[in-house]
Design an enzyme around this catalytic site. Structure first.
Site, short mmCIF file in Angstrom:
data_model
loop_
_atom_site.label_atom_id
_atom_site.label_comp_id
_atom_site.label_asym_id
_atom_site.label_seq_id
_atom_site.Cartn_x
_atom_site.Cartn_y
_atom_site.Cartn_z
N TRP A 107 0.73 -1.16 -0.02
CA TRP A 107 -0.07 -0.05 -0.04
C TRP A 107 0.93 1.17 -0.10
O TRP A 107 2.10 1.06 0.65
CB TRP A 107 -0.84 0.10 1.40
CG TRP A 107 -2.25 -0.55 1.06
CD1 TRP A 107 -2.35 -1.97 0.93
CD2 TRP A 107 -3.30 0.13 1.01
NE1 TRP A 107 -3.92 -2.05 0.98
CE2 TRP A 107 -4.68 -0.88 0.84
CE3 TRP A 107 -3.77 1.34 1.27
CZ2 TRP A 107 -5.86 -0.60 0.85
CZ3 TRP A 107 -5.40 1.64 1.03
CH2 TRP A 107 -6.16 0.72 1.20
N GLU A 125 -1.06 -7.04 7.61
CA GLU A 125 -0.25 -8.53 7.59
C GLU A 125 1.24 -8.41 8.22
O GLU A 125 1.97 -9.47 8.05
CB GLU A 125 -0.26 -8.60 5.99
CG GLU A 125 -1.56 -9.40 5.57
CD GLU A 125 -2.55 -8.28 5.38
OE1 GLU A 125 -2.48 -7.02 4.94
OE2 GLU A 125 -3.72 -8.69 5.73
N VAL A 157 2.71 2.32 5.57
CA VAL A 157 1.88 3.63 5.49
C VAL A 157 0.55 3.59 5.70
O VAL A 157 -0.01 3.03 4.64
CB VAL A 157 2.65 4.55 4.59
CG1 VAL A 157 1.65 6.03 4.39
CG2 VAL A 157 3.87 4.86 4.25
N ILE A 179 -2.89 5.68 6.05
CA ILE A 179 -3.43 7.08 5.72
C ILE A 179 -5.08 7.06 5.88
O ILE A 179 -5.63 6.05 5.49
CB ILE A 179 -3.24 7.56 4.19
CG1 ILE A 179 -1.67 7.58 4.03
CG2 ILE A 179 -3.76 8.91 4.08
CD1 ILE A 179 -1.11 7.99 2.63
N THR A 223 -13.57 6.13 7.02
CA THR A 223 -14.44 5.25 8.02
C THR A 223 -13.26 5.06 9.23
O THR A 223 -12.18 5.54 9.13
CB THR A 223 -14.75 3.76 7.49
OG1 THR A 223 -13.48 3.14 7.39
CG2 THR A 223 -15.41 4.10 6.02
N HIS A 270 -11.89 2.41 9.80
CA HIS A 270 -10.83 1.15 9.25
C HIS A 270 -9.60 1.64 9.84
O HIS A 270 -8.83 0.83 10.44
CB HIS A 270 -10.87 1.03 7.78
CG HIS A 270 -10.47 -0.27 7.40
ND1 HIS A 270 -9.52 -0.62 6.31
CD2 HIS A 270 -10.54 -1.48 7.79
CE1 HIS A 270 -9.19 -1.66 6.52
NE2 HIS A 270 -9.89 -2.08 7.03
N PHE A 279 9.02 -0.55 15.04
CA PHE A 279 7.59 -0.10 14.53
C PHE A 279 8.12 0.94 13.42
O PHE A 279 8.09 2.15 13.64
CB PHE A 279 6.81 0.46 15.60
CG PHE A 279 5.35 0.86 15.33
CD1 PHE A 279 5.05 2.27 14.99
CD2 PHE A 279 4.52 -0.11 14.74
CE1 PHE A 279 4.07 2.65 14.69
CE2 PHE A 279 3.26 0.49 14.46
CZ PHE A 279 2.88 1.78 14.32
N ARG A 313 7.21 12.78 6.38
CA ARG A 313 7.92 11.73 7.41
C ARG A 313 8.72 10.74 6.60
O ARG A 313 9.56 9.98 7.02
CB ARG A 313 7.01 11.10 8.29
CG ARG A 313 6.65 12.08 9.39
CD ARG A 313 5.15 11.81 9.78
NE ARG A 313 4.64 12.81 10.83
CZ ARG A 313 4.23 13.99 10.45
NH1 ARG A 313 3.93 14.26 9.22
NH2 ARG A 313 3.70 14.91 11.39
N1 LIG Z 1 -5.69 1.47 4.11
C1 LIG Z 1 -4.57 0.96 4.05
C2 LIG Z 1 -4.38 -0.26 4.48
N2 LIG Z 1 -5.48 -1.18 4.25
C3 LIG Z 1 -5.19 -2.78 4.12
C4 LIG Z 1 -4.85 -3.38 5.46
O1 LIG Z 1 -3.57 -3.25 5.92
C5 LIG Z 1 -5.04 -4.93 5.05
O2 LIG Z 1 -4.18 -5.33 4.02
C6 LIG Z 1 -6.47 -5.31 4.75
O3 LIG Z 1 -7.28 -5.01 5.51
C7 LIG Z 1 -6.44 -7.14 4.33
O4 LIG Z 1 -6.23 -7.71 5.65
N3 LIG Z 1 -3.03 -0.90 4.47
C8 LIG Z 1 -1.97 -0.06 4.57
O5 LIG Z 1 -0.90 -0.60 4.57
N4 LIG Z 1 -2.29 1.19 4.49
C9 LIG Z 1 -3.56 1.78 4.18
O6 LIG Z 1 -3.59 3.17 4.23
C1 LIG Z 2 -6.40 2.88 6.66
C2 LIG Z 2 -7.29 2.41 5.76
O1 LIG Z 2 -7.88 1.43 5.85
C3 LIG Z 2 -8.21 3.40 4.96
O2 LIG Z 2 -7.29 3.93 4.07
C4 LIG Z 2 -9.35 2.93 4.40
O3 LIG Z 2 -10.03 4.00 3.81
P1 LIG Z 2 -11.64 4.26 4.12
O4 LIG Z 2 -11.56 4.20 5.74
O5 LIG Z 2 -12.22 5.20 3.54
O6 LIG Z 2 -12.33 2.60 3.80
#
Ligand SMILES: Nc1c(NC[C@H](O)[C@H](O)[C@H](O)CO)[nH]c(=O)[nH]c1=O
Ligand SMILES: CC(=O)[C@@H](O)COP(=O)(O)O
Length: 216
Positions: A30, A67, A138, A140, A144, A146, A171, A185
């Site tokens: 990502w 992951e 990273v 972002i 939502t 999430h 980390f 960053r």
């Molecule tokens: N939104 C971002 C994600 N989302 C994906 C999750 O990390 C994961 O791969 C998925 O939920 C399947 O398990 N990952 C990032 O590294 N950065 C993001 O901004």
């Molecule tokens: C960090 C995330 O999973 C995020 O980028 C996902 O975006 P959203 O909250 O709009 O589904």
């Protein structure tokens, strides 16, 4: 509002000798351009400042930050099993050399007692276990919750891998509200005022690996 630019950690007081260390970098796919810059920074610090051999830096990729803990745990375990097998092979040859003067400069591996040559040490992947792991990703914020759930799970998971394994896990995950915060960053902002946190993570990996290996 552009937040204050970070200058990152002060570099270690002096370069440390990472020439015998083997380091795993687990990175996400990502936000690849920013993650690429952070990985480059970590490698640059380890190689240029701390003499880690490039061939002793292994980079593996995973889909996303969530992951990272699983991959760090499993790849670490595999390296430790491989190292134990290597040590066992060596001990096996020592057993086969019972009664010989192990200090002899001409020592060689004899045929085993079963009449077959012991397996030659493979020239395959290194049998040195990783001395440190750097997890780089990273996150972002989207629209939502999430983001919040992943950030918490990933930070807790990465810490647990380090504490459970006894191997330092850095980390290296940026948890940003905007892409600009991440660019700053990673030292990739247009203003050029940012700082590549990957440099700090590379130095931190060397410092913590040497701390782990410090003999009592
Ligand atoms: N939104 C971002 C994600 N989302 C994906 C999750 O990390 C994961 O791969 C998925 O939920 C399947 O398990 N990952 C990032 O590294 N950065 C993001 O901004
Ligand atoms: C960090 C995330 O999973 C995020 O980028 C996902 O975006 P959203 O909250 O709009 O589904």
């Amino acid at each position: 509002m552009i937040d204050e630019f970070h200058k990152g950690l002060e570099p270690a007081a002096a370069p440390q000798d990472g020439s015998n260390l083997r380091v795993l970098i687990v990175r996400t796919r990502w936000n690849t351009p920013i993650v690429d810059g952070l990985v480059d920074g970590a490698k640059k610090a380890m190689i240029d400042q701390h003499n880690v051999k490039p061939e002793n830096i292994v980079v593996e990729s995973v889909p996303g930050a969530y992951e990272l803990p699983f991959a760090a745990k499993k790849l670490l375990e595999v390296s430790q099993i491989r190292a134990a097998e290597g040590a066992n092979d060596l001990m096996g040859s020592v057993n086969l050399l019972d009664g010989l003067n192990l200090n002899s400069p001409t020592i060689s591996r004899p045929a085993s007692t079963t009449g077959t040559q012991p397996a030659a040490a493979s020239s395959g992947p290194s049998k040195q276990a990783f001395d440190a792991v750097i997890c780089i990703g990273v996150l972002i914020k989207g629209s939502t919750m999430h983001f919040e759930y992943i950030c918490d799970a990933v930070s807790q998971g990465i810490m647990r891998v380090g504490l459970d394994s006894g191997v330092p896990v850095i980390f290296g995950v940026l948890t940003c509200l905007t892409e600009e915060q991440a660019l700053v960053r990673a030292g990739m902002d247009k203003a050029g005022k940012g700082h590549n946190h990957g440099l700090d993570w590379g130095s931190g990996a060397v410092e913590m690996a040497l701390l782990k290996n410090r003999s009592l």
